[in-house]
Scaffold this motif. Sequence first.
Motif, PDB file in Angstrom:
ATOM      1  N   ALA A   1       0.904  -1.265  -0.034  1.00 57.43           N
ATOM      2  CA  ALA A   1       0.110   0.000  -0.138  1.00 57.43           C
ATOM      3  C   ALA A   1       0.870   1.367  -0.072  1.00 57.43           C
ATOM      4  O   ALA A   1       1.651   1.555   0.997  1.00 57.43           O
ATOM      5  CB  ALA A   1      -0.850   0.030   1.306  1.00 57.43           C
ATOM      6  N   ALA A   2       1.092   1.768  -1.173  1.00 58.33           N
ATOM      7  CA  ALA A   2       2.089   2.901  -1.221  1.00 58.33           C
ATOM      8  C   ALA A   2       1.783   4.128  -0.381  1.00 58.33           C
ATOM      9  O   ALA A   2       2.595   4.796  -0.070  1.00 58.33           O
ATOM     10  CB  ALA A   2       2.258   3.162  -2.941  1.00 58.33           C
ATOM     11  N   GLY A   3       0.501   4.687  -0.849  1.00 59.44           N
ATOM     12  CA  GLY A   3       0.107   5.809  -0.231  1.00 59.44           C
ATOM     13  C   GLY A   3      -1.412   6.285  -0.989  1.00 59.44           C
ATOM     14  O   GLY A   3      -2.095   5.540  -1.336  1.00 59.44           O
ATOM     15  N   ILE A   4      -1.591   7.600  -0.625  1.00 59.22           N
ATOM     16  CA  ILE A   4      -2.641   8.300  -1.575  1.00 59.22           C
ATOM     17  C   ILE A   4      -2.197   9.541  -2.561  1.00 59.22           C
ATOM     18  O   ILE A   4      -1.206   9.914  -2.137  1.00 59.22           O
ATOM     19  CB  ILE A   4      -3.626   8.862  -0.269  1.00 59.22           C
ATOM     20  N   ALA A   5      -3.094   9.713  -3.334  1.00 58.47           N
ATOM     21  CA  ALA A   5      -2.969  10.480  -4.362  1.00 58.47           C
ATOM     22  C   ALA A   5      -4.229  11.470  -4.070  1.00 58.47           C
ATOM     23  O   ALA A   5      -5.339  11.189  -3.944  1.00 58.47           O
ATOM     24  CB  ALA A   5      -3.125  10.096  -5.752  1.00 58.47           C
ATOM     25  N   VAL A   6      -3.781  12.773  -3.841  1.00 54.61           N
ATOM     26  CA  VAL A   6      -4.998  13.790  -3.412  1.00 54.61           C
ATOM     27  C   VAL A   6      -5.105  14.790  -4.352  1.00 54.61           C
ATOM     28  O   VAL A   6      -3.850  15.379  -4.837  1.00 54.61           O
ATOM     29  CB  VAL A   6      -4.641  14.483  -2.070  1.00 54.61           C
ATOM     30  N   ALA A   7      -6.172  15.153  -5.246  1.00 55.49           N
ATOM     31  CA  ALA A   7      -6.217  16.133  -6.003  1.00 55.49           C
ATOM     32  C   ALA A   7      -6.079  17.463  -5.587  1.00 55.49           C
ATOM     33  O   ALA A   7      -6.518  17.736  -4.391  1.00 55.49           O
ATOM     34  CB  ALA A   7      -7.809  16.211  -6.569  1.00 55.49           C
ATOM     35  N   ASP A   8      -5.305  18.338  -6.194  1.00 51.99           N
ATOM     36  CA  ASP A   8      -4.940  19.589  -5.792  1.00 51.99           C
ATOM     37  C   ASP A   8      -5.383  20.882  -6.529  1.00 51.99           C
ATOM     38  O   ASP A   8      -4.839  21.880  -6.688  1.00 51.99           O
ATOM     39  CB  ASP A   8      -3.386  19.711  -5.474  1.00 51.99           C
ATOM     40  N   GLY A   9      -6.211  20.348  -7.548  1.00 49.67           N
ATOM     41  CA  GLY A   9      -6.790  21.292  -8.569  1.00 49.67           C
ATOM     42  C   GLY A   9      -5.586  21.430  -9.942  1.00 49.67           C
ATOM     43  O   GLY A   9      -6.334  22.037 -10.791  1.00 49.67           O
TER      44      GLY A   9
ATOM     45  N   PHE B   1      -2.566  15.804  -9.152  1.00 47.65           N
ATOM     46  CA  PHE B   1      -2.584  15.056  -7.762  1.00 47.65           C
ATOM     47  C   PHE B   1      -1.173  15.010  -7.291  1.00 47.65           C
ATOM     48  O   PHE B   1      -0.147  14.991  -7.893  1.00 47.65           O
ATOM     49  CB  PHE B   1      -2.991  13.262  -8.372  1.00 47.65           C
ATOM     50  N   ARG B   2      -1.309  15.210  -5.919  1.00 49.68           N
ATOM     51  CA  ARG B   2      -0.051  15.058  -5.027  1.00 49.68           C
ATOM     52  C   ARG B   2      -0.121  13.731  -4.305  1.00 49.68           C
ATOM     53  O   ARG B   2      -0.943  13.286  -3.806  1.00 49.68           O
ATOM     54  CB  ARG B   2       0.021  16.379  -4.064  1.00 49.68           C
ATOM     55  N   PHE B   3       1.099  13.326  -4.332  1.00 48.17           N
ATOM     56  CA  PHE B   3       1.392  11.696  -3.670  1.00 48.17           C
ATOM     57  C   PHE B   3       1.846  12.060  -2.118  1.00 48.17           C
ATOM     58  O   PHE B   3       2.574  12.906  -1.886  1.00 48.17           O
ATOM     59  CB  PHE B   3       2.206  11.110  -4.452  1.00 48.17           C
ATOM     60  N   PHE B   4       1.181  11.275  -1.390  1.00 44.64           N
ATOM     61  CA  PHE B   4       1.702  11.193   0.062  1.00 44.64           C
ATOM     62  C   PHE B   4       1.993   9.948   0.555  1.00 44.64           C
ATOM     63  O   PHE B   4       1.124   8.695   0.559  1.00 44.64           O
ATOM     64  CB  PHE B   4       0.518  11.597   0.837  1.00 44.64           C
ATOM     65  N   SER B   5       3.256   9.243   0.796  1.00 42.00           N
ATOM     66  CA  SER B   5       3.459   8.159   0.886  1.00 42.00           C
ATOM     67  C   SER B   5       3.037   7.269   2.307  1.00 42.00           C
ATOM     68  O   SER B   5       2.845   8.124   3.428  1.00 42.00           O
ATOM     69  CB  SER B   5       5.005   7.945   0.753  1.00 42.00           C
ATOM     70  N   ALA B   6       2.746   6.071   2.359  1.00 47.17           N
ATOM     71  CA  ALA B   6       2.235   5.524   3.389  1.00 47.17           C
ATOM     72  C   ALA B   6       3.249   4.233   3.883  1.00 47.17           C
ATOM     73  O   ALA B   6       3.055   3.764   4.799  1.00 47.17           O
ATOM     74  CB  ALA B   6       0.855   5.058   3.390  1.00 47.17           C
ATOM     75  N   HIS B   7       4.349   4.252   2.980  1.00 50.32           N
ATOM     76  CA  HIS B   7       4.969   3.114   3.174  1.00 50.32           C
ATOM     77  C   HIS B   7       6.567   3.665   3.254  1.00 50.32           C
ATOM     78  O   HIS B   7       6.764   4.606   2.030  1.00 50.32           O
ATOM     79  CB  HIS B   7       4.743   1.856   2.169  1.00 50.32           C
ATOM     80  N   PRO B   8       7.644   3.303   3.855  1.00 53.04           N
ATOM     81  CA  PRO B   8       8.845   3.816   3.720  1.00 53.04           C
ATOM     82  C   PRO B   8       9.600   3.863   2.205  1.00 53.04           C
ATOM     83  O   PRO B   8      10.346   4.600   1.675  1.00 53.04           O
ATOM     84  CB  PRO B   8       9.613   3.371   4.871  1.00 53.04           C
TER      85      PRO B   8
END
Length: 84
Positions: free
Chosen positions: A14-22, A25-32
Motif C-alpha cells: 500500500a504505497a500511499g494516497i494521491a490527493v487532487a490539488d486542482g 494530484f499530489r502523492f503522500f506515501s504510506a510506506h517507507p
Amino acid sequence: MTTQAFSIETSRHAAGIAVADGQGFRFFSAHPLFTALDGRHYNSVAAVEKAARRRENEVRHVGRRQDSRGQVFRSWGVKAEAVA
C-alpha cells in the motif's frame, strides 16, 4: 468543497494516497519504500501508480545478487530466475 483522494497500491505494498490539488494530484506515501515520491505532483492518478510501480521495481532489483554459477538470488534467499 469535496476533496478527491485515491489509494495507491502496487503488487506488494500500500504505497500511499494521491490527493487532487486542482492542478493534478499530489502523492503522500504510506510506506517507507515510497518516501522518495512523497509530496511530488503528478498529472493523473495513473501517473502516480506508474511512478509507485517503477519505484518498487527499482528497489526490488537492487536486492538481487549472483553466485559464482551465474544463478540469481534475492537478498532474502529465495531463488529467482537466472538472468541471461
